[in-house]
Design a protein around this motif. Structure first.
Motif, short mmCIF file in Angstrom:
data_model
loop_
_atom_site.label_atom_id
_atom_site.label_comp_id
_atom_site.label_asym_id
_atom_site.label_seq_id
_atom_site.Cartn_x
_atom_site.Cartn_y
_atom_site.Cartn_z
N ARG A 42 -26.29 51.21 -59.87
CA ARG A 42 -26.50 52.65 -60.07
C ARG A 42 -25.67 53.42 -59.05
NH1 ARG A 42 -32.22 53.74 -62.25
NH2 ARG A 42 -32.57 51.83 -63.42
N ALA A 43 -25.64 54.72 -59.16
CA ALA A 43 -24.85 55.57 -58.26
C ALA A 43 -25.25 55.36 -56.79
CB ALA A 43 -25.00 57.03 -58.65
N ASP A 44 -26.53 55.06 -56.55
CA ASP A 44 -26.98 54.84 -55.17
C ASP A 44 -26.79 53.39 -54.70
OD1 ASP A 44 -28.98 53.45 -56.51
OD2 ASP A 44 -30.64 54.66 -55.72
N GLY A 45 -26.17 52.55 -55.54
CA GLY A 45 -25.91 51.16 -55.17
C GLY A 45 -27.02 50.19 -55.52
N ARG A 156 -25.00 41.38 -78.68
CA ARG A 156 -26.14 42.31 -78.58
C ARG A 156 -26.73 42.34 -77.18
NH1 ARG A 156 -29.20 40.46 -84.05
NH2 ARG A 156 -27.47 40.86 -85.46
N GLY A 157 -25.98 41.89 -76.20
CA GLY A 157 -26.42 41.97 -74.82
C GLY A 157 -27.26 40.81 -74.33
N VAL A 158 -27.33 39.73 -75.09
CA VAL A 158 -28.09 38.55 -74.67
C VAL A 158 -27.14 37.62 -73.92
CG1 VAL A 158 -29.46 36.58 -75.46
CG2 VAL A 158 -29.75 38.82 -76.54
N ARG A 159 -27.54 37.18 -72.73
CA ARG A 159 -26.68 36.36 -71.88
C ARG A 159 -27.41 35.07 -71.49
NH1 ARG A 159 -23.82 39.90 -73.52
NH2 ARG A 159 -23.07 41.68 -72.36
N GLY A 160 -26.63 34.12 -70.96
CA GLY A 160 -27.20 32.85 -70.51
C GLY A 160 -26.79 31.71 -71.41
N ARG A 161 -25.52 31.66 -71.76
CA ARG A 161 -25.03 30.68 -72.74
C ARG A 161 -24.76 29.31 -72.15
NH1 ARG A 161 -20.11 34.11 -74.06
NH2 ARG A 161 -20.54 34.67 -71.93
N ALA A 162 -25.28 29.04 -70.95
CA ALA A 162 -25.09 27.74 -70.32
C ALA A 162 -26.36 27.37 -69.56
CB ALA A 162 -23.89 27.77 -69.38
N GLN A 163 -26.49 26.10 -69.23
CA GLN A 163 -27.68 25.67 -68.50
C GLN A 163 -27.66 26.13 -67.05
OE1 GLN A 163 -27.07 21.65 -69.94
NE2 GLN A 163 -29.15 21.69 -70.73
N PHE A 164 -26.49 26.41 -66.53
CA PHE A 164 -26.34 26.89 -65.16
C PHE A 164 -25.34 28.03 -65.19
CE2 PHE A 164 -27.22 22.41 -65.26
CZ PHE A 164 -28.32 22.30 -64.42
N TYR A 165 -25.73 29.17 -64.65
CA TYR A 165 -24.79 30.29 -64.63
C TYR A 165 -25.15 31.23 -63.50
CZ TYR A 165 -28.40 32.99 -67.11
OH TYR A 165 -29.56 33.62 -67.47
N GLY A 166 -24.25 32.12 -63.22
CA GLY A 166 -24.47 33.14 -62.22
C GLY A 166 -23.90 34.46 -62.71
N PHE A 167 -24.36 35.54 -62.10
CA PHE A 167 -23.80 36.85 -62.43
C PHE A 167 -24.07 37.82 -61.30
CE2 PHE A 167 -28.11 36.96 -64.02
CZ PHE A 167 -28.56 38.25 -63.81
N GLU A 168 -23.18 38.79 -61.18
CA GLU A 168 -23.34 39.85 -60.20
C GLU A 168 -24.15 40.98 -60.82
OE1 GLU A 168 -19.78 41.24 -58.22
OE2 GLU A 168 -18.84 39.30 -58.63
N ALA A 169 -25.00 41.55 -59.99
CA ALA A 169 -25.78 42.72 -60.40
C ALA A 169 -25.80 43.66 -59.21
CB ALA A 169 -27.19 42.33 -60.83
N GLY A 170 -24.88 44.61 -59.21
CA GLY A 170 -24.76 45.49 -58.06
C GLY A 170 -24.51 44.67 -56.81
N PRO A 171 -25.36 44.82 -55.78
CA PRO A 171 -25.15 44.08 -54.54
C PRO A 171 -25.67 42.63 -54.59
CG PRO A 171 -27.06 45.50 -54.33
CD PRO A 171 -26.44 45.79 -55.68
#
Length: 188
Positions: A42-45, A156-171
């Motif tokens: 978000r705008a505030d981080g 449609r915004g569904v994620r997690g197509r592997a048994q192990f994964y990572g993703f960034e979410a802001g900080p």
């Protein structure tokens, strides 16, 4: 300063799975590890998210249990009262009782994810649990079916197509580990 836990401590806590985890982490070409789409801050981080597990429960006719619908409604109520949630995390047992085996199960999963799509731009990240394999006889084919169902909804915004994964979410950087896959690797 961010707290950190030495990798050896985490791997030691996993017991017999530590060798499999090391192999997966060291092999950048592995098809079971992937990076999913990031969530912007978000705008505030900050970022806001919800996390639920054992959420996709069916009734005896294959439809959604009232409790499944009630949890989704509660998530929307809580998120709405706090300015919305930027993403959701599902911690396993997404298609309860025994994972995805056929088209009826896949249809249930599509309907289940739609409950949480009040904001279509909000991604939903799924990790598999033991019930996504079938809790009695662990069947990796059902896990593969679940991953296929997730991939089919990726537009449609569904994620997690592997048994192990990572993703960034802001900080944040979040990782998802299908521990059922790790445990079963020790049993082979």
């Amino acid at each position: 300063m961010r707290p950190w836990i030495p990798l050896s401590l985490v791997l030691g806590a996993l017991g017999c799975t530590s060798l499999d985890a090391l192999r997966l982490v060291r092999d950048p070409a592995s098809k079971v590890i992937r990076t999913e789409e990031r969530v912007r801050a978000r705008a505030d981080g900050s970022v806001r998210f919800f996390a639920v597990g054992d959420a996709g429960s069916r009734d005896e006719r294959g439809g959604m249990r009232a409790s499944t619908v009630a949890v989704a409604a509660l998530v929307e109520q809580v998120c709405g009262a706090r300015g919305g949630c930027d993403f959701g995390v599902f911690l396993g047992d997404n298609v309860y009782w025994a994972g995805i085996e056929d088209e009826a199960d896949a249809r249930f999963f599509r309907d289940f994810t739609a409950l949480y799509r009040a904001r279509p731009e909000r991604p939903l990240y799924f990790v598999l649990g033991n019930h996504d394999y079938d809790p009695i006889v662990a069947q990796s084919s059902r896990a593969a079916s679940q991953l296929d169902a997730i991939a089919a909804l990726s537009g449609r915004g569904v994620r997690g197509r592997a048994q192990f994964y990572g993703f960034e979410a802001g900080p944040l950087f979040l990782t998802a580990w299908d521990t059922s896959a790790l445990v079963r690797g020790c049993e082979d």
